[in-house]
Design a protein around this motif. Structure first.
Motif, PDB file in Angstrom:
ATOM      1  N   GLY A 453     -11.041  -7.691  -2.271  1.00 25.53           N
ATOM      2  CA  GLY A 453     -10.151  -8.657  -2.918  1.00 25.53           C
ATOM      3  C   GLY A 453      -8.815  -8.048  -3.291  1.00 25.53           C
ATOM      4  N   LEU A 454      -8.812  -6.735  -3.544  1.00 25.03           N
ATOM      5  CA  LEU A 454      -7.561  -6.052  -3.854  1.00 25.03           C
ATOM      6  C   LEU A 454      -6.811  -5.641  -2.598  1.00 25.03           C
ATOM      7  N   THR A 455      -7.504  -5.237  -1.559  1.00 28.92           N
ATOM      8  CA  THR A 455      -6.843  -4.713  -0.361  1.00 28.92           C
ATOM      9  C   THR A 455      -6.745  -5.778   0.718  1.00 28.92           C
ATOM     10  N   ALA A 456      -7.798  -5.991   1.475  1.00 29.20           N
ATOM     11  CA  ALA A 456      -7.777  -7.003   2.538  1.00 29.20           C
ATOM     12  C   ALA A 456      -9.212  -7.360   2.888  1.00 29.20           C
ATOM     13  N   ARG A 495     -12.565   0.811  -7.210  1.00 26.03           N
ATOM     14  CA  ARG A 495     -11.383   1.459  -7.739  1.00 26.03           C
ATOM     15  C   ARG A 495     -10.792   2.455  -6.733  1.00 26.03           C
ATOM     16  N   THR A 496     -11.647   3.076  -5.949  1.00 25.60           N
ATOM     17  CA  THR A 496     -11.149   4.031  -4.960  1.00 25.60           C
ATOM     18  C   THR A 496     -10.364   3.346  -3.850  1.00 25.60           C
ATOM     19  N   ALA A 497     -10.485   2.050  -3.734  1.00 28.45           N
ATOM     20  CA  ALA A 497      -9.750   1.345  -2.676  1.00 28.45           C
ATOM     21  C   ALA A 497      -8.252   1.346  -2.920  1.00 28.45           C
ATOM     22  N   GLU A 500      -5.144   4.881  -1.915  1.00 30.58           N
ATOM     23  CA  GLU A 500      -4.141   4.926  -0.843  1.00 30.58           C
ATOM     24  C   GLU A 500      -2.925   4.087  -1.186  1.00 30.58           C
ATOM     25  N   VAL A 501      -3.142   2.964  -1.838  1.00 24.88           N
ATOM     26  CA  VAL A 501      -2.032   2.062  -2.164  1.00 24.88           C
ATOM     27  C   VAL A 501      -1.082   2.719  -3.158  1.00 24.88           C
ATOM     28  N   MET A 502      -1.610   3.448  -4.132  1.00 26.64           N
ATOM     29  CA  MET A 502      -0.779   3.982  -5.199  1.00 26.64           C
ATOM     30  C   MET A 502       0.092   5.152  -4.743  1.00 26.64           C
ATOM     31  N   VAL A 507      -2.444  -0.134   3.218  1.00 28.19           N
ATOM     32  CA  VAL A 507      -3.858  -0.484   3.196  1.00 28.19           C
ATOM     33  C   VAL A 507      -4.371  -0.341   4.620  1.00 28.19           C
ATOM     34  N   SER A 508      -5.246   0.611   4.833  1.00 29.11           N
ATOM     35  CA  SER A 508      -5.824   0.851   6.162  1.00 29.11           C
ATOM     36  C   SER A 508      -7.162   0.129   6.258  1.00 29.11           C
TER      37      SER A 508
END
Length: 770
Positions: A453-456, A495-497, A500-502, A507-508
């Motif tokens: 929901g946060l990434t894709a 949370r680990t998702a 990479e974003v931060m 987002v891979s």
């Protein structure tokens, strides 16, 4: 008895109406032909040229596949242009065909052929040669007065001895209608049934994009018995293929020839389906964001990806439900937007247009000396205290400068902040207020957000049954701010998702056969509680925070807000809260608070500056970073591993944001000093020393300043030091320049120090004095 005459009158009226409409379309087509042929416009050199003749020549030469028709030109250059523009806008689907017919009539022959023949060109040449041979062989029979055998009438009224192709089969272009100047973008939730059939422009964020697939526009069949070719234009998503040959030869011979579709002779166009959702700032409070399906054909496809903000100009049309949904819907119909043009909108806050009145307010604010203090205190003025936290939030809104190297390496400029504290310290209210101010912001909670929901997320398309990619909150917040409340309630796997974003701000995805990378250039503002809900003094700082160091190092500032009992502070807080509840307004601030709309305009104007660090400050910043590292090394009790190379980048980002607040293209030494001070205050809040430093007595401040100055003089190995070298560390200690002036005056009276070099240097009178 009276129904039959009435029915005949109705039929006659309907036939007359159709005749008038057909005549009107023919007249408008003639007007458009004259417009395309005769419209002239001056270029940049002042030379008058026929604008659309040149555009059509480029299309005829196969150098372009798009014909851009501007409605403003039609209004100014066509006969009865204003009324014609209104008819085109209100009945866009029908007039797209009228414009295409007009283009077919005036399309010039190719002068400089670019490209190669496609399958339609080869088949057209072969058919033309075959028809020429048939006509030449039948010419002697015609001279004898006999009719050529087997001649019949093909579809569309043309004879079999003539070439008859649907116009759509021979077109090598696509029409792009440009709305008139001044036409406003319609909010997505205001696109209602009254706009059906009209040309509308909507703006939103792309949440889902399907794969590009070929869609049949013209089907070509060949009869197995007589070899006759039949063409069928397909105007809907589904159609029933023809099976019986309609040629005269098959009907006379009663052969009932079967038709076989010729794939190479048919015309396919790229088709892509998009899901457009209204932006977060357009959604009223408590409402669900509206979304609409967009159909993109031909050159309009592949124009955007998930997470892009686009302005779509298209025709609002209804479509019946299909399959199982048709039985459930009954007489209801779904709606979609047939895209004519898709324009990407630059998503940065700096690209927001500012009207004239706001520009004047922004200029007045920038002229004030205390603009930094005033803007920061205007953020959530109803919330008591948190002055430094509000300054940090202002810098998060402004952000630093993103640098892209020649080899493609990207160093982020967005600032990440985490607010961790006891319950009831207004963390969530600060996040909500930032959401109201930020031009582009997505608000979510940790407990209600999963990793996908946060990434894709990968979802299944209802039409094709294939997997498609749908962007999450961080992708939708691209070039904006993502506020995550209850950050501590998230599962560790989710949370680990966002790691990479931060840092990499991408987002891979590698799911269901889809491997891609999406942009997530966003600032993360997180709010969390302690591991034990409230801060537990008997536990260490690391145990109270309970977050991995890999995640904490990605936050530029980490504020730990503790709710400690204090008589004076509690009384001031109670008076502030009761004042807000009594008068529904914050207490007087000593100045007029800046409204959120003006702050948003100021932030947009500030982000247009790209400040750089001058060479003379580089050595100073390096020394500051080395001093931070040495301080952690010499203080292992308070060293929790938070100072790393990312800390140096955080100082640079905060200093650039402070320069942007001043509308400056150069980072100054006071910007670096304020960045250091905010960094020190955030670290002191983590170690529980913030309140003590904030409420130091004047004598305690003087003692600390004196100790610092003496240590710096001893470290230099001399008997003097410049005040400019002392100021950054004093500001980091929470002292002001006025405190330094008072301390210097006091020690001058004691004959310990003296000023030299016009008061810019402090010198020890007796270096041997302790």
């Amino acid at each position: 008895r009276f129904s039959r005459p009435q029915s005949r009158q109705t039929q006659a009226a309907a036939a007359a109406c159709v005749m008038v409409l057909t005549q009107s379309y023919a007249e408008d087509q003639e007007r458009l032909r004259a417009f395309l042929r005769d419209f002239e416009e001056e270029d940049y050199d002042g030379e008058v040229k026929r604008k659309y003749v040149e555009r059509l020549q480029v299309v005829a030469n196969r150098a372009s596949r798009t014909v851009e028709v501007e409605l403003e030109d039609i209004a100014n250059g066509a006969d009865d242009g204003e009324a014609l523009c209104e008819r085109i806008s209100s009945n866009a689907r029908r007039y797209m065909e009228v414009i295409a017919s007009a283009i077919d009539a005036v399309l010039p022959p190719a002068t400089e052929y670019v490209g190669s023949d496609d399958a339609h060109d080869v088949m057209y040449n072969l058919r033309e040669e075959r028809m020429r041979q048939e006509r030449s062989s039948r010419q002697p029979e015609a001279e004898d007065g006999s009719e050529p055998g087997g001649a019949g009438v093909a579809e569309g009224g043309a004879k079999e001895g003539e070439l008859s192709f649907p116009p759509e089969l021979l077109r090598r272009y696509q029409i792009r209608l440009v709305p008139r100047d001044g036409v406003k973008v319609v909010p997505l939730r205001l696109v209602l049934s009254a706009q059906i059939g009209r040309l509308v422009s909507v703006k939103g964020i792309v949440t889902r994009v399907t794969a590009v697939r070929p869609q049949l526009k013209v089907a070509t069949y060949t009869c197995e018995a007589c070899g006759h070719e039949v063409h069928e234009e397909v105007t809907a998503r589904t159609f029933k293929p023809l099976d019986q040959c309609p040629s005269r030869s098959c009907k006379e011979n009663r052969t009932n020839g079967k038709l076989r579709m010729q794939t190479r002779g048919s015309k396919f166009v790229p088709f892509q389906e998009l899901r457009l959702q209204e932006e977060a700032d357009q959604v009223p409070g408590g409402h669900i964001p509206r979304a609409i399906t967009v159909h993109a054909y031909g050159e309009v496809s592949r124009a955007c990806s998930a997470g892009d903000i686009v302005t779509v100009t298209g025709i609002f049309l209804p479509t019946p439900y299909e399959g199982r949904n048709q039985q459930r819907a009954g007489l209801l119909a779904d709606t979609y937007l047939e895209a004519v043009a898709i324009d990407k909108t630059l998503k940065g806050n700096a690209d927001a247009e500012i009207d004239h009145s706001l520009q004047e307010k922004v200029a007045e604010l920038n002229a004030e000396a205390d603009v930094y203090e005033r803007l920061s205190q205007s953020i959530a003025p109803e919330i008591f205290a948190h002055e430094d936290v509000k300054k940090a939030l202002l810098l998060l809104l402004v952000g630093g400068v993103t640098n892209v190297m020649e080899d493609g390496m990207r160093i982020r400029g967005d600032i990440n902040i985490c607010l961790m504290g006891d319950p009831g310290v207004a963390k969530s209210q600060l996040l909500k207020h930032v959401k109201q101010i930020a031009p582009r912001c997505v608000y979510t909670t940790g407990k209600g957000s999963s990793g996908v929901g946060l990434t894709a997320a990968v979802t299944r398309d209802q039409t094709t049954g294939e997997f498609v990619l749908e962007g999450g909150a961080l992708v939708l917040a691209d070039m904006g701010i993502c506020c995550i409340d209850e950050f501590d309630k998230m599962e560790d796997s989710d949370r680990t998702a966002i790691h990479e974003v931060m840092e990499q701000q991408t987002v891979s995805i590698a799911k269901a056969g889809i491997t891609t990378t999406l942009n997530a250039r966003t600032s993360v503002l997180a709010a969390a509680n302690h591991a034990y809900s409230r801060y537990n003094p008997s536990k260490s700082v690391a145990e109270n925070i309970n977050m991995p160091a890999a995640l904490l190092s990605r936050f530029d500032l980490m504020w730990l807000i503790r709710d400690k009992p204090d008589l004076a502070r509690d009384r001031a807080l109670a008076e502030h809260v009761t004042h807000v509840h009594t008068f529904c307004h914050h207490p007087e601030l000593g100045f007029e608070a800046v409204d959120p709309k003006t702050i948003r305009a100021y932030v947009s104007a500030a982000k247009r500056f790209t400040p750089t660090v001058p060479p003379e400050l580089v050595e100073h910043i390096v020394d500051e970073y080395v001093a931070l590292r040495q301080k952690d090394a010499n203080d292992p009790v308070h060293n929790d591993g938070f100072t790393s190379a990312r800390t140096l980048l955080a100082i640079l980002r905060l200093a650039q944001a402070l320069a942007r607040v001043r509308f400056s293209e150069t980072v100054a030494s006071e910007d670096v000093a304020e960045a250091r001070r905010l960094m020190e205050m955030s670290k002191d809040s983590v170690h529980g020393e913030r309140e003590e430093k904030t409420h130091l007595s004047p004598q305690d401040k003087a003692d600390r300043i004196a100790a610092l100055v003496n240590d710096l003089i001893a470290g230099n190995g001399g008997d003097f030091i410049k005040i400019s070298d002392v100021m950054p560390q004093l500001i980091a200690m929470g002292c002001s320049p006025e405190d330094l002036e008072r301390t210097i005056d006091e020690y001058e009276n004691l004959a310990v120090w003296t000023r030299i070099n016009d008061g810019n240097t402090i010198k020890l009178i007796d270096p041997d004095m302790d």
